[in-house]
Motif scaffolding. Structure first.
Motif, mmCIF file in Angstrom:
data_model
loop_
_atom_site.group_PDB
_atom_site.id
_atom_site.type_symbol
_atom_site.label_atom_id
_atom_site.label_comp_id
_atom_site.label_asym_id
_atom_site.label_seq_id
_atom_site.Cartn_x
_atom_site.Cartn_y
_atom_site.Cartn_z
ATOM 1 N N THR A 178 0.832 -1.211 0.000
ATOM 2 C CA THR A 178 0.000 0.000 0.000
ATOM 3 C C THR A 178 0.868 1.264 0.000
ATOM 4 O OG1 THR A 178 -0.173 -0.198 2.416
ATOM 5 C CG2 THR A 178 -2.006 -1.052 1.099
ATOM 6 N N ASP A 179 2.061 1.193 0.578
ATOM 7 C CA ASP A 179 2.987 2.333 0.514
ATOM 8 C C ASP A 179 3.314 2.685 -0.934
ATOM 9 O OD1 ASP A 179 3.350 3.232 3.075
ATOM 10 O OD2 ASP A 179 4.899 1.776 3.556
ATOM 11 N N ASN A 390 -7.812 -13.290 -8.407
ATOM 12 C CA ASN A 390 -8.713 -12.136 -8.470
ATOM 13 C C ASN A 390 -7.938 -10.832 -8.292
ATOM 14 O OD1 ASN A 390 -11.475 -10.878 -8.362
ATOM 15 N ND2 ASN A 390 -10.757 -10.365 -6.287
ATOM 16 N N TYR A 391 -6.957 -10.843 -7.360
ATOM 17 C CA TYR A 391 -6.159 -9.639 -7.118
ATOM 18 C C TYR A 391 -5.367 -9.255 -8.375
ATOM 19 C CZ TYR A 391 -2.370 -6.727 -5.344
ATOM 20 O OH TYR A 391 -1.464 -5.714 -5.164
ATOM 21 N N LYS A 392 -4.776 -10.244 -9.019
ATOM 22 C CA LYS A 392 -3.996 -9.960 -10.227
ATOM 23 C C LYS A 392 -4.881 -9.376 -11.334
ATOM 24 C CE LYS A 392 -0.411 -13.455 -9.432
ATOM 25 N NZ LYS A 392 0.190 -14.726 -9.917
ATOM 26 N N ILE A 393 -6.072 -9.939 -11.478
ATOM 27 C CA ILE A 393 -6.993 -9.446 -12.514
ATOM 28 C C ILE A 393 -7.419 -8.010 -12.227
ATOM 29 C CG2 ILE A 393 -9.297 -9.755 -13.493
ATOM 30 C CD1 ILE A 393 -8.921 -12.781 -13.054
ATOM 31 N N VAL A 394 -7.826 -7.777 -10.944
ATOM 32 C CA VAL A 394 -8.275 -6.438 -10.580
ATOM 33 C C VAL A 394 -7.129 -5.436 -10.706
ATOM 34 C CG1 VAL A 394 -9.164 -5.024 -8.685
ATOM 35 C CG2 VAL A 394 -10.105 -7.304 -9.082
ATOM 36 N N LYS A 395 -5.932 -5.833 -10.301
ATOM 37 C CA LYS A 395 -4.790 -4.931 -10.403
ATOM 38 C C LYS A 395 -4.484 -4.587 -11.859
ATOM 39 C CE LYS A 395 -0.051 -4.285 -8.722
ATOM 40 N NZ LYS A 395 0.395 -3.643 -9.956
ATOM 41 N N VAL A 409 -8.984 -2.162 -3.421
ATOM 42 C CA VAL A 409 -8.933 -2.318 -1.966
ATOM 43 C C VAL A 409 -9.629 -3.607 -1.540
ATOM 44 C CG1 VAL A 409 -9.764 -1.362 0.209
ATOM 45 C CG2 VAL A 409 -8.718 0.139 -1.497
ATOM 46 N N ASP A 410 -10.805 -3.865 -2.124
ATOM 47 C CA ASP A 410 -11.537 -5.085 -1.768
ATOM 48 C C ASP A 410 -10.749 -6.333 -2.138
ATOM 49 O OD1 ASP A 410 -13.590 -3.553 -0.804
ATOM 50 O OD2 ASP A 410 -14.804 -3.675 -2.634
ATOM 51 N N ALA A 411 -10.113 -6.317 -3.296
ATOM 52 C CA ALA A 411 -9.329 -7.485 -3.727
ATOM 53 C C ALA A 411 -8.130 -7.702 -2.810
ATOM 54 C CB ALA A 411 -8.878 -7.292 -5.177
ATOM 55 N N GLU A 412 -7.500 -6.608 -2.416
ATOM 56 C CA GLU A 412 -6.330 -6.734 -1.543
ATOM 57 C C GLU A 412 -6.737 -7.221 -0.150
ATOM 58 O OE1 GLU A 412 -3.916 -3.173 -0.785
ATOM 59 O OE2 GLU A 412 -2.289 -4.380 -1.642
ATOM 60 N N LEU A 413 -7.843 -6.693 0.364
ATOM 61 C CA LEU A 413 -8.325 -7.158 1.662
ATOM 62 C C LEU A 413 -8.708 -8.633 1.614
ATOM 63 C CD1 LEU A 413 -10.557 -4.155 2.820
ATOM 64 C CD2 LEU A 413 -8.380 -4.901 3.822
ATOM 65 N N ASN A 417 -6.972 -11.432 3.923
ATOM 66 C CA ASN A 417 -7.758 -12.276 4.828
ATOM 67 C C ASN A 417 -7.574 -13.757 4.516
ATOM 68 O OD1 ASN A 417 -8.772 -10.022 6.147
ATOM 69 N ND2 ASN A 417 -10.592 -9.892 4.849
ATOM 70 N N SER A 418 -7.497 -14.098 3.246
ATOM 71 C CA SER A 418 -7.323 -15.505 2.873
ATOM 72 C C SER A 418 -5.941 -16.013 3.283
ATOM 73 C CB SER A 418 -7.544 -15.699 1.375
ATOM 74 O OG SER A 418 -6.608 -14.941 0.625
ATOM 75 N N LYS A 419 -4.900 -15.160 3.166
ATOM 76 C CA LYS A 419 -3.565 -15.575 3.594
ATOM 77 C C LYS A 419 -3.511 -15.782 5.105
ATOM 78 C CE LYS A 419 -0.767 -13.451 -0.086
ATOM 79 N NZ LYS A 419 0.251 -12.412 -0.398
ATOM 80 N N ILE A 420 -4.117 -14.847 5.838
ATOM 81 C CA ILE A 420 -4.132 -14.985 7.293
ATOM 82 C C ILE A 420 -4.941 -16.212 7.708
ATOM 83 C CG2 ILE A 420 -4.998 -13.930 9.419
ATOM 84 C CD1 ILE A 420 -4.157 -11.239 8.332
#
Length: 443
Positions: A178-179, A390-395, A409-413, A417-420
């Motif tokens: 995010t930085d 999904n994150y790669k597609i959205v990015k 933001v939703d894709a990253e969250l 959450n899935s990694k955690i």
């Protein structure tokens, strides 16, 4: 336009609120953490845990009580002696009218040795010795049970710590991501390519990540404190688990085999069985009250003077004999105590059945949680794969201006959450494995 302004103001207020929270990096409080292996933590717990030390002392006291009970078989010897100075007495006539002083022998002394040895008492002494041995076994069982409970608590806190460290690791990577995006957004906002709200939303997301790191860091300090107390080290020590690369030796476990092993190994069942023996021992001791007690006695005595004031002699004599003591009233009184002892035996048998039911329930619960944890890992691995795709597609769409920042933001969250969740699932499997080992009596 008014609704957009309200949403923008709301977003700005939330960002301001989170920015005022005390945000600390992981290094601020965790740099001086002490790495520790699970085997080291377990060894320290066995050596230093205060609760375990107390039950160990209780077991030692119980062993001393066994030795004390055996002393009742030995002869009892008593040494008595005395010396008395007697003043010359006066004999008065009338009401203290005339007096005559009697020349008394002023010194008197005696000494004797008395010994007594039990010959027969209805096996009361032997039964009391056996009862103390049973109590000693119960205390030794308490030591083993406490040791298993301490080990189970240590493993739970240990892998909970590892879970928190892994969560921080995942979240810190998101902070770095995010930085980079914030820097890009600032440039794009200045060029008019993005709205100010996009930048605020991303900064808010980063603030949430930092708050998560802050909370996890505090949780590490708290869990470390609990673990410090368990293993007996200074309570301000921040611990960092060092997981063995070989990992936990998982094994294929079947439910019925788990229950059978638990019935063989769990100290709770052994204590319940010892409780039955203890109740039976108490009944036997009560029945001993119907029997008489016979003792052999020996006395050695010396006196000086033997008779006075006529002559001064020393007299020595010895005496030997047998004494009988029989409490006839016990024939009526003890029957109520015996009835109560029999009821206690029935209660102890019920307690054994209750212990078996409780342990069976614990094993089933631990087994189901263990199997559930194994299945969860496969599910969360799939979730990570899908979230990453999904994150790669959205990015890609966001980089080409085909997606909003909210989608990013939703894709990253979702990915975070899935990694955690996957990290938690892997460590939950280890925790549940040790919980099952504890339930089976193998920890």
């Amino acid at each position: 336009m008014l609704n957009k302004k309200i949403r923008l103001l709301y977003l700005f207020l939330i960002l301001t609120l989170f920015s005022t929270l005390p945000i600390f990096s992981q290094g601020d409080s965790l740099d001086n953490s002490r790495t520790i292996l699970l085997e080291e933590a377990l060894l320290l717990g066995i050596q230093n845990n205060r609760q375990l030390k107390m039950v160990t002392v209780d077991a030692t006291i119980a062993n001393e009580n066994v030795a004390q009970a055996k002393i009742a078989k030995a002869p009892r010897i008593a040494l008595n002696g005395g010396y008395t100075y007697i003043g010359n007495p006066k004999l008065y006539e009338g009401f203290y009218e005339n007096s005559i002083t009697v020349d008394y022998f002023n010194h008197q002394a005696f000494a004797n040795i008395i010994t007594s040895m039990p010959i027969y008492n209805g096996s009361l002494i032997n039964r009391k010795i056996e009862q103390q041995k049973i109590l000693s076994q119960m205390q030794e069982s308490a030591v083993k049970m406490t040791q298993a409970e301490v080990k189970n608590a240590i493993t739970t806190y240990y892998f909970t710590l590892e879970k928190l460290y892994k969560q921080i690791e995942v979240t810190k990577q998101n902070i770095i991501n995010t930085d980079l995006r914030i820097k890009q957004l600032k440039s794009r906002v200045e060029n008019g390519q993005n709205l100010k709200s996009d930048l605020l939303r991303t900064e808010l997301q980063q603030s949430n990540f930092k708050v998560s790191v802050f909370k996890n860091t505090n949780d590490i300090e708290l869990v470390s404190n609990y673990l410090d107390v368990l293993i007996g080290i200074p309570t301000n020590t921040i611990l960092k688990p060092q997981i063995d690369k070989s990992g936990v030796p998982f094994e294929e476990i079947k439910l019925q085999e788990s229950i059978s092993q638990a019935f063989q190994n769990r100290e709770e069942i052994k204590r319940a069985e010892i409780g039955i023996e203890l109740s039976e021992s108490t009944l036997n001791i009560s029945k001993s009250g119907f029997s008489p007690s016979i003792n052999a006695n020996l006395i050695l005595n010396t006196e000086y003077p033997a008779q006075w004031p006529n002559y001064v002699n020393i007299i020595n004599y010895w005496a030997a004999g047998i004494s009988l003591n029989w409490d006839v009233s016990s024939f009526y009184n003890i029957k109520h105590r015996i009835k109560g002892d029999k009821l206690q035996i029935e209660k102890s048998n019920v307690a054994l059945d209750a212990a078996k039911n409780q342990i069976e329930s614990e094993v089933k619960t631990a087994f189901v949680k263990y199997e559930e944890s194994k299945r969860n890992i496969a599910t969360y691995k799939k979730d990570v794969e899908l979230s990453l795709s999904n994150y790669k597609i959205v990015k890609s769409r966001y980089d080409n201006d085909f997606a909003l920042i909210s989608d990013m933001v939703d894709a990253e969250l979702q990915l975070n959450n899935s990694k955690i969740s996957l990290v938690n699932a892997n460590l939950d499997l280890i925790i549940q494995y040790y919980s099952l080992q504890f339930a089976m009596g193998k920890l």
